[in-house]
Design a protein around this motif. Sequence first.
Motif, mmCIF file in Angstrom:
data_model
loop_
_atom_site.group_PDB
_atom_site.id
_atom_site.type_symbol
_atom_site.label_atom_id
_atom_site.label_comp_id
_atom_site.label_asym_id
_atom_site.label_seq_id
_atom_site.Cartn_x
_atom_site.Cartn_y
_atom_site.Cartn_z
ATOM 1 N N PRO A 166 7.575 -30.112 -28.907
ATOM 2 C CA PRO A 166 8.632 -29.593 -28.039
ATOM 3 C C PRO A 166 9.286 -28.330 -28.591
ATOM 4 O O PRO A 166 9.474 -28.187 -29.801
ATOM 5 C CB PRO A 166 9.632 -30.743 -27.951
ATOM 6 C CG PRO A 166 9.317 -31.630 -29.085
ATOM 7 C CD PRO A 166 7.885 -31.443 -29.426
ATOM 8 N N GLY A 167 9.581 -27.409 -27.698
ATOM 9 C CA GLY A 167 10.316 -26.202 -28.048
ATOM 10 C C GLY A 167 11.513 -26.077 -27.112
ATOM 11 O O GLY A 167 11.396 -26.360 -25.917
ATOM 12 N N PHE A 168 12.684 -25.683 -27.669
ATOM 13 C CA PHE A 168 13.909 -25.609 -26.858
ATOM 14 C C PHE A 168 14.504 -24.210 -26.957
ATOM 15 O O PHE A 168 14.681 -23.688 -28.066
ATOM 16 C CB PHE A 168 14.970 -26.600 -27.356
ATOM 17 C CG PHE A 168 14.453 -27.990 -27.558
ATOM 18 C CD1 PHE A 168 14.427 -28.895 -26.504
ATOM 19 C CD2 PHE A 168 13.986 -28.398 -28.806
ATOM 20 C CE1 PHE A 168 13.958 -30.182 -26.690
ATOM 21 C CE2 PHE A 168 13.517 -29.677 -28.997
ATOM 22 C CZ PHE A 168 13.495 -30.578 -27.947
ATOM 23 N N LEU A 169 14.807 -23.623 -25.839
ATOM 24 C CA LEU A 169 15.565 -22.379 -25.831
ATOM 25 C C LEU A 169 16.996 -22.771 -25.467
ATOM 26 O O LEU A 169 17.233 -23.249 -24.342
ATOM 27 C CB LEU A 169 14.974 -21.408 -24.812
ATOM 28 C CG LEU A 169 15.549 -19.993 -24.849
ATOM 29 C CD1 LEU A 169 15.313 -19.337 -26.197
ATOM 30 C CD2 LEU A 169 14.927 -19.149 -23.737
ATOM 31 N N ASP A 187 5.142 -28.756 -24.830
ATOM 32 C CA ASP A 187 3.980 -28.652 -25.721
ATOM 33 C C ASP A 187 3.826 -27.183 -26.085
ATOM 34 O O ASP A 187 2.872 -26.517 -25.681
ATOM 35 C CB ASP A 187 2.732 -29.198 -25.010
ATOM 36 C CG ASP A 187 1.610 -29.478 -25.988
ATOM 37 O OD1 ASP A 187 1.809 -29.246 -27.196
ATOM 38 O OD2 ASP A 187 0.547 -29.933 -25.540
ATOM 39 N N PHE A 188 4.813 -26.670 -26.869
ATOM 40 C CA PHE A 188 4.901 -25.236 -27.164
ATOM 41 C C PHE A 188 3.628 -24.730 -27.826
ATOM 42 O O PHE A 188 3.146 -25.303 -28.803
ATOM 43 C CB PHE A 188 6.111 -24.979 -28.069
ATOM 44 C CG PHE A 188 6.200 -23.569 -28.546
ATOM 45 C CD1 PHE A 188 6.441 -22.536 -27.635
ATOM 46 C CD2 PHE A 188 6.050 -23.253 -29.885
ATOM 47 C CE1 PHE A 188 6.524 -21.228 -28.070
ATOM 48 C CE2 PHE A 188 6.123 -21.942 -30.320
ATOM 49 C CZ PHE A 188 6.356 -20.928 -29.409
ATOM 50 N N SER A 189 3.083 -23.637 -27.257
ATOM 51 C CA SER A 189 1.803 -23.146 -27.769
ATOM 52 C C SER A 189 1.873 -21.682 -28.202
ATOM 53 O O SER A 189 0.843 -21.076 -28.472
ATOM 54 C CB SER A 189 0.735 -23.319 -26.693
ATOM 55 O OG SER A 189 1.137 -22.665 -25.511
ATOM 56 N N GLY A 190 3.081 -21.068 -28.216
ATOM 57 C CA GLY A 190 3.171 -19.675 -28.647
ATOM 58 C C GLY A 190 3.835 -18.828 -27.571
ATOM 59 O O GLY A 190 4.214 -19.334 -26.511
ATOM 60 N N PRO A 250 8.062 -18.014 -24.118
ATOM 61 C CA PRO A 250 7.439 -19.204 -24.718
ATOM 62 C C PRO A 250 6.534 -19.906 -23.683
ATOM 63 O O PRO A 250 6.849 -19.893 -22.503
ATOM 64 C CB PRO A 250 8.637 -20.088 -25.082
ATOM 65 C CG PRO A 250 9.845 -19.247 -24.894
ATOM 66 C CD PRO A 250 9.504 -18.154 -23.947
ATOM 67 N N GLN A 251 5.431 -20.467 -24.153
ATOM 68 C CA GLN A 251 4.477 -21.131 -23.258
ATOM 69 C C GLN A 251 4.331 -22.590 -23.647
ATOM 70 O O GLN A 251 4.537 -22.961 -24.801
ATOM 71 C CB GLN A 251 3.104 -20.461 -23.364
ATOM 72 C CG GLN A 251 3.089 -18.982 -23.059
ATOM 73 C CD GLN A 251 3.395 -18.686 -21.603
ATOM 74 O OE1 GLN A 251 2.927 -19.394 -20.715
ATOM 75 N NE2 GLN A 251 4.233 -17.676 -21.367
ATOM 76 N N THR A 252 3.946 -23.409 -22.632
ATOM 77 C CA THR A 252 3.626 -24.799 -22.956
ATOM 78 C C THR A 252 2.190 -25.088 -22.532
ATOM 79 O O THR A 252 1.749 -24.652 -21.468
ATOM 80 C CB THR A 252 4.618 -25.779 -22.293
ATOM 81 O OG1 THR A 252 4.296 -27.091 -22.710
ATOM 82 C CG2 THR A 252 4.594 -25.711 -20.776
ATOM 83 N N ALA A 253 1.457 -25.782 -23.409
ATOM 84 C CA ALA A 253 0.042 -26.050 -23.131
ATOM 85 C C ALA A 253 -0.117 -27.195 -22.142
ATOM 86 O O ALA A 253 -0.959 -27.157 -21.254
ATOM 87 C CB ALA A 253 -0.706 -26.362 -24.417
ATOM 88 N N THR A 254 0.681 -28.240 -22.304
ATOM 89 C CA THR A 254 0.600 -29.402 -21.427
ATOM 90 C C THR A 254 2.018 -29.861 -21.121
ATOM 91 O O THR A 254 2.966 -29.408 -21.766
ATOM 92 C CB THR A 254 -0.133 -30.573 -22.118
ATOM 93 O OG1 THR A 254 0.705 -31.057 -23.188
ATOM 94 C CG2 THR A 254 -1.479 -30.178 -22.674
ATOM 95 N N PRO A 255 2.180 -30.755 -20.159
ATOM 96 C CA PRO A 255 3.526 -31.285 -19.889
ATOM 97 C C PRO A 255 3.900 -32.421 -20.838
ATOM 98 O O PRO A 255 4.951 -33.042 -20.667
ATOM 99 C CB PRO A 255 3.440 -31.766 -18.442
ATOM 100 C CG PRO A 255 1.995 -31.944 -18.152
ATOM 101 C CD PRO A 255 1.197 -31.196 -19.160
#
Lengths: 552, 394
Positions: A411-414, A392-395, A401-406
């Motif tokens: 979705p964000g992928f590195l 839950d990418f939030s910035g 990169p951060q996620t707000a929730t699980p």
Amino acid sequence: MEKLQCQCGHVNPPGTKLCESCGRSLTEKEQNSKLVDMRYEGTARRSQTYNKSIIDKVWNFFSSVKVGVGIIVFLLVAAAIGTILPQKAFVPANTEATIKDYYADTYGVVGQIYHALGFHDLYSSFWFIILVGMLAISLIIASLDRFVPLYKSLKNQRVLRHPSFMGKQRIYAEGPGAEDTLKKAEEKLTELKYKVRTDKNGLLAEKGRFSRWGPYVNHIGLIIFLFGVMLRMMPGFYIDESLWIREGETRAIPEVPGYYLENKNFELENYSGEGGEEIFGEALDRVGTVAKNYQTDIVLYKKKEDALPGAVDGQEVVKEYPIRVNQPLKFDGYAIYQMDFRLDELKAMTFSFINKETEDSFGELTIDLIDPKKDYELDNGYSVKLIGYYPDFSGFENGEPQTATPLPNNPGFLVKLFTPETPEGETSFITIQNTVEPLGENDYKLAFQSVETRDVSGLTVRKDSTLPILGLGGLIFMIGVAQGMYFNHRRFWIQQKTDGTILLAGHTNKNWFGLKKDLNQVVEYASLPAYTDQQDEIDKQEKAEKEGEVLS
Amino acid sequence: MTLAEISSNLLYVAFVAYLIATFIFGGAVKGNKEGTFKSESRWGKVAITITLIGFAANLGYFFTRWGATGHAPLSNMFEFTTAFGMTLVGGFIILYFLYKTPVLGMIVLPVALLIIAFASMFPSEVSPLIPALQTNWLAIHVSTVVIAEGILAISAAAGLIYLLKVVDLTKKSKQRMGLEAIMYSLVLVLGFVIASSFFSLTGYEAEFTYVDKEAKDAAVTYTMPPIFGMNEYVALTDDAMTPLVEMPAIVHAGKLTTVTWSILFGTVLYWLIRLVFRKRIAAILKPFVKNVNIQLMDEIGYRAVIIGFPVFTLGALIFAMIWAQIAWSRFWGWDPKEVWALITWLFYAAYLHLRLGKGWQGEKSAWLAVLGFIIIMFNLVAVNLIIAGLHSYA
């Protein structure tokens, strides 16, 4: 206080108003009144007798009807206050701070005061619970105070009562009788389903004594109900868990050891207004969409007895069932309810590995969004390594990169892309409709192809072992109410003096009309003397006096 | 004619029959100058026959609608309120045959008429059931409640008659004011019916967008000229009247407008009545209760409560809890409707304790019975329309 000895020789407990044995008035007040107060048979009620110690005072407080009604009224007003603004369970906020802000922002000063006074959570506030507790105490004490002496008194009733007792009953008659009068009266009363007892020159006919217990029975029902409610606070009696389960998932049921639930499919159906639903067309046009069905098709598994802990295959199917609103899944004392849902949660994303310039594709890979793999091998030496996953990418924070929730909402992928030409890999950060290349321009990229979605079903897991107790309480309450309200306790005392004179007295706890109807039949059959309703006489006299005053 | 059309026509028949019967009951009571009860019983018979015809049509409405919709017609404001009017009349019919009291009909029937007319102001088209309502418990729970409330309302009618007879209207007193306040609020209901019918016949409609209390954009349609505007409203209808005052987001200005128009119409009507008759409405009714046996009214009021109270317990608490356990996974959740059912129950419990334990009979008991009806109406109207909750299906 001292025990009271009646002229008849019987020793009564202190506080008795009418002698338990013969019915003579024992207090001055009773002696001077035209009619005796028969409400509790003139017995000694503890609350009316002692008022010295603290215990006496507490007992007297709770046994008073006035106090009982006072508690009811307080509860009623408190309950009403709790509906002025929504309770905290119904507002869209869930932490103490956000709830407080919600009341202030939405309802202004009124909301602030309401929240400050604790009215936003009124029904679990300590004072509300204390009020309910006081009601329970009042139910118990008021009932005991009345029931115990009343029960003793009615159980030990004597057939023969003193003429002064009979003369002060509301229904009274005195007059000559024949030799067989008592016998005939007994016959008729028995025919009218009275229980008749005789003793020497008198009889006592009684019907419906059980109706006197009605109030106490219904109070017992309420106490059992309140006890059941209290019991829920004990561990083990009550479970309330929520379970979010995705289509295709199998999950252990929280707080229900050994059971697993698989969600095969969730379905939301709306009314279409077609195919037999044309009749609803007008209503659907006015309000828009109306839901017809929420349903989760589940399979319930149970761990086999001999299965090793953690073994995957050690499960057996218990049942397949469609859980719907109003149709919870029930098993082994537990129930699972359809309560909520989320449609179209992202499940997996498919990308194509392409050369940015030529747009040639070197294969596709699918990333599972709940439990993603780390490495993806494609043909001809092309591969992808997932370095970081942010459901839950939030910035970014400090470049991370951060996620707000699980939950996979955004979705964000590195990722690192490897090709035969770039064996040390190119790094890129991919989010929906956006690719960032943090370590410089890349030659290759992952191009978004498709997404799979599925629904998530929100279920509630319940166990409430107090329900049978609550049901029993409710049943007993209803029985008690019917018993006390629709039946009444009727009694006649008849005595024949040695000169043949008949004395007759009648009493009922309610419905004097019905009592008189019975008595009229007996009077006719056994030629008893005509009776008078002494209450009516008193009323008439008072009325006449009142009118006399007005005239003079 | 479709089944649904037959159903609504039957409701008209019932309405007209109750209206006629009201006047005949009134005539039966008023015409009895000598107090011999002979003419009263003759005209009473005519009136009860017409009431029975109306009630049969009313039942016909209920069951044909059941057939047309496929579910018990107790699922929204129109259906429930209409059923309440019906059970009120049903309760009266039973008591009429027990106690032969035309005067009760003269009070109950107009109240039932008002209730049915009030119900008709809500959308009455056949609507589908949401999943939570798709169970037999809808019919079991709601019908028991509506029957109980009908019976309890009879006790209020008997109480009202008692008060009309005993309250001295020639002297200023709290009782006189209370009684007139009851009459005034009944006229206000009529005001709502007239205002709604008037604006709906003239086809008034004005659409607005506004910002609701969760700061989201929303739309609203006024069916009466907007006196109050919603929070940050923008008119979408060109020739709509500009609202006089804009309200903050927590107040639903649309509903407030409806209430205000109802009060305006009702108050004008009230003073017109006062002007024409040159006396209070209670005083207009007073001659009708001249021959009333107040002990009998007290008895009827009490009887209605001891029958209505257990039925209410069963329907509004026990059946309600069973259904709530099945549908919402908990038998009690302090939803406003649940709370107000509990309040109603506690109120009648207090009534019974005061009457049986403290000797509150006659006038005190009559006031309580009327207050009970006010609580029931509050639960029906205010809790559905103003206080949001799981039960607000209006």
